[in-house]
Every structure is written in structure tokens, then in C-alpha cells.
Design a protein around this motif. Structure first.
Motif, mmCIF file in Angstrom:
data_model
loop_
_atom_site.group_PDB
_atom_site.id
_atom_site.type_symbol
_atom_site.label_atom_id
_atom_site.label_comp_id
_atom_site.label_asym_id
_atom_site.label_seq_id
_atom_site.Cartn_x
_atom_site.Cartn_y
_atom_site.Cartn_z
ATOM 1 N N LEU A 291 0.823 -1.208 0.000
ATOM 2 C CA LEU A 291 0.000 0.000 0.000
ATOM 3 C C LEU A 291 0.859 1.261 0.000
ATOM 4 C CD1 LEU A 291 -2.790 -1.130 2.472
ATOM 5 C CD2 LEU A 291 -3.026 -0.762 -0.001
ATOM 6 N N ARG A 292 1.991 1.229 0.710
ATOM 7 C CA ARG A 292 2.901 2.377 0.706
ATOM 8 C C ARG A 292 3.461 2.636 -0.684
ATOM 9 N NH1 ARG A 292 5.709 1.171 5.884
ATOM 10 N NH2 ARG A 292 4.574 2.434 7.361
ATOM 11 N N ARG A 293 3.704 1.565 -1.422
ATOM 12 C CA ARG A 293 4.210 1.739 -2.796
ATOM 13 C C ARG A 293 3.170 2.404 -3.690
ATOM 14 N NH1 ARG A 293 7.511 -3.242 -1.942
ATOM 15 N NH2 ARG A 293 5.738 -4.549 -2.469
ATOM 16 N N GLN A 294 1.912 2.412 -3.252
ATOM 17 C CA GLN A 294 0.849 3.106 -3.977
ATOM 18 C C GLN A 294 0.728 4.557 -3.502
ATOM 19 O OE1 GLN A 294 -0.774 1.571 -6.491
ATOM 20 N NE2 GLN A 294 0.480 -0.225 -6.076
ATOM 21 N N ASN A 295 1.713 5.018 -2.729
ATOM 22 C CA ASN A 295 1.776 6.380 -2.193
ATOM 23 C C ASN A 295 0.659 6.705 -1.209
ATOM 24 O OD1 ASN A 295 4.155 7.094 -3.560
ATOM 25 N ND2 ASN A 295 2.988 7.507 -5.417
ATOM 26 N N LEU A 296 0.242 5.701 -0.432
ATOM 27 C CA LEU A 296 -0.724 5.948 0.635
ATOM 28 C C LEU A 296 0.038 6.222 1.923
ATOM 29 C CD1 LEU A 296 -3.296 3.133 -0.144
ATOM 30 C CD2 LEU A 296 -3.512 5.570 -0.634
ATOM 31 N N ASN A 297 -0.425 7.189 2.695
ATOM 32 C CA ASN A 297 0.205 7.537 3.961
ATOM 33 C C ASN A 297 -0.418 6.661 5.045
ATOM 34 O OD1 ASN A 297 1.729 8.808 5.910
ATOM 35 N ND2 ASN A 297 0.450 10.645 5.992
ATOM 36 N N LEU A 298 0.344 5.673 5.526
ATOM 37 C CA LEU A 298 -0.153 4.695 6.487
ATOM 38 C C LEU A 298 0.615 4.775 7.788
ATOM 39 C CD1 LEU A 298 -0.182 1.718 4.007
ATOM 40 C CD2 LEU A 298 -2.163 3.055 4.713
ATOM 41 N N ASP B 145 -4.408 -1.566 13.912
ATOM 42 C CA ASP B 145 -3.160 -2.062 13.340
ATOM 43 C C ASP B 145 -2.745 -1.267 12.110
ATOM 44 O OD1 ASP B 145 -2.785 -4.040 15.217
ATOM 45 O OD2 ASP B 145 -3.963 -5.486 14.096
ATOM 46 N N LEU B 146 -3.696 -0.596 11.492
ATOM 47 C CA LEU B 146 -3.386 0.120 10.263
ATOM 48 C C LEU B 146 -4.347 1.287 10.093
ATOM 49 C CD1 LEU B 146 -1.627 0.030 7.687
ATOM 50 C CD2 LEU B 146 -3.410 -1.368 6.655
ATOM 51 N N LEU B 147 -3.804 2.479 10.021
ATOM 52 C CA LEU B 147 -4.606 3.678 9.769
ATOM 53 C C LEU B 147 -4.189 4.284 8.439
ATOM 54 C CD1 LEU B 147 -4.520 5.512 13.229
ATOM 55 C CD2 LEU B 147 -6.388 4.169 12.272
ATOM 56 N N LEU B 148 -5.159 4.688 7.661
ATOM 57 C CA LEU B 148 -4.904 5.466 6.454
ATOM 58 C C LEU B 148 -4.960 6.928 6.879
ATOM 59 C CD1 LEU B 148 -4.487 5.804 3.439
ATOM 60 C CD2 LEU B 148 -6.963 5.609 3.151
ATOM 61 N N LEU B 149 -3.845 7.618 6.725
ATOM 62 C CA LEU B 149 -3.705 8.989 7.209
ATOM 63 C C LEU B 149 -3.813 9.994 6.082
ATOM 64 C CD1 LEU B 149 -0.609 8.231 9.448
ATOM 65 C CD2 LEU B 149 -3.002 8.346 10.182
#
Length: 101
Positions: free
Chosen positions: A52-59, A75-79
Motif C-alpha cells: 500500500l505504501r508503494r501506492q503512495n498511501l500515507n499509512l 493495526d493500520l490507519l490510512l492517514l
């Protein structure tokens, strides 16, 4: 019950297939080196977060983070963009979405 025989098979070039291989590799690494890897999450979570980080999502970067005023550990937040992902607690206006335990 779903009929899985009618579903297409994964191939070596499918992202899901590659993620499955990476999860297996991470699992093996965690079996060998339990010290530093124990605190970074389970193998599937680590691989999903990396993809997901490689998709440029701020996690969020660590497990068991919370949103201010909440006792629920995530365990995982989309910021939102520009929010520092290396925190243990986030304000509600910094979060776009969460996966709660």
C-alpha cells in the motif's frame, strides 16, 4: 458455498501472488529472528502495508496505534497527506480510515 473452481487462477505476475510469496518469506524470517520482527506486526500485515505504501498511501507505521479519545487499538490507519505516520496516537482529523481490532 462459493464455487472456487470457476474463479481464475493466480499467475506469477499477479500482485496477489507476489504478496503471498512475500508473506511466506516474511513468516520464515520471523521464525528465525523473533527479536526485532516481533514488534513490527504479523507477516501479512507487514506485506500489505509495504504494498500500500508503494501506492503512495500515507499509512501508520506501527501496530496498536489509537485515535485520540479512543481506546480502540488499530493495526493500520490510512492517514491524510502530510501527517507524520510514526506516532502512537493520532487526532481524528488526521485519519482518513482505520482497520479496528
Amino acid at each position: 458455498m462459493p464455487n472456487y473452481s470457476s474463479k481464475p487462477f493466480l499467475t506469477a505476475c499477479d500482485e496477489e501472488y507476489l504478496m503471498l510469496i512475500e508473506v511466506c518469506e516474511e513468516f520464515e524470517k520471523q521464525k528465525i529472528d523473533k527479536t526485532a520482527r516481533e514488534t513490527s506486526g504479523n507477516p501479512a500485515e507487514i506485506i500489505m502495508r509495504n504494498h500500500l505504501r508503494r501506492q503512495n498511501l500515507n499509512l501508520s507505521t506501527m501496530p496498536d496505534v489509537t485515535i485520540q479519545e479512543s481506546k480502540i487499538k488499530n493495526d493500520l490507519l490510512l492517514l491524510k497527506s502530510g501527517v507524520d505516520p510514526n506516532q502512537k496516537t493520532f487526532q481524528s482529523d488526521q485519519v482518513k480510515m482505520c482497520d479496528c481490532d
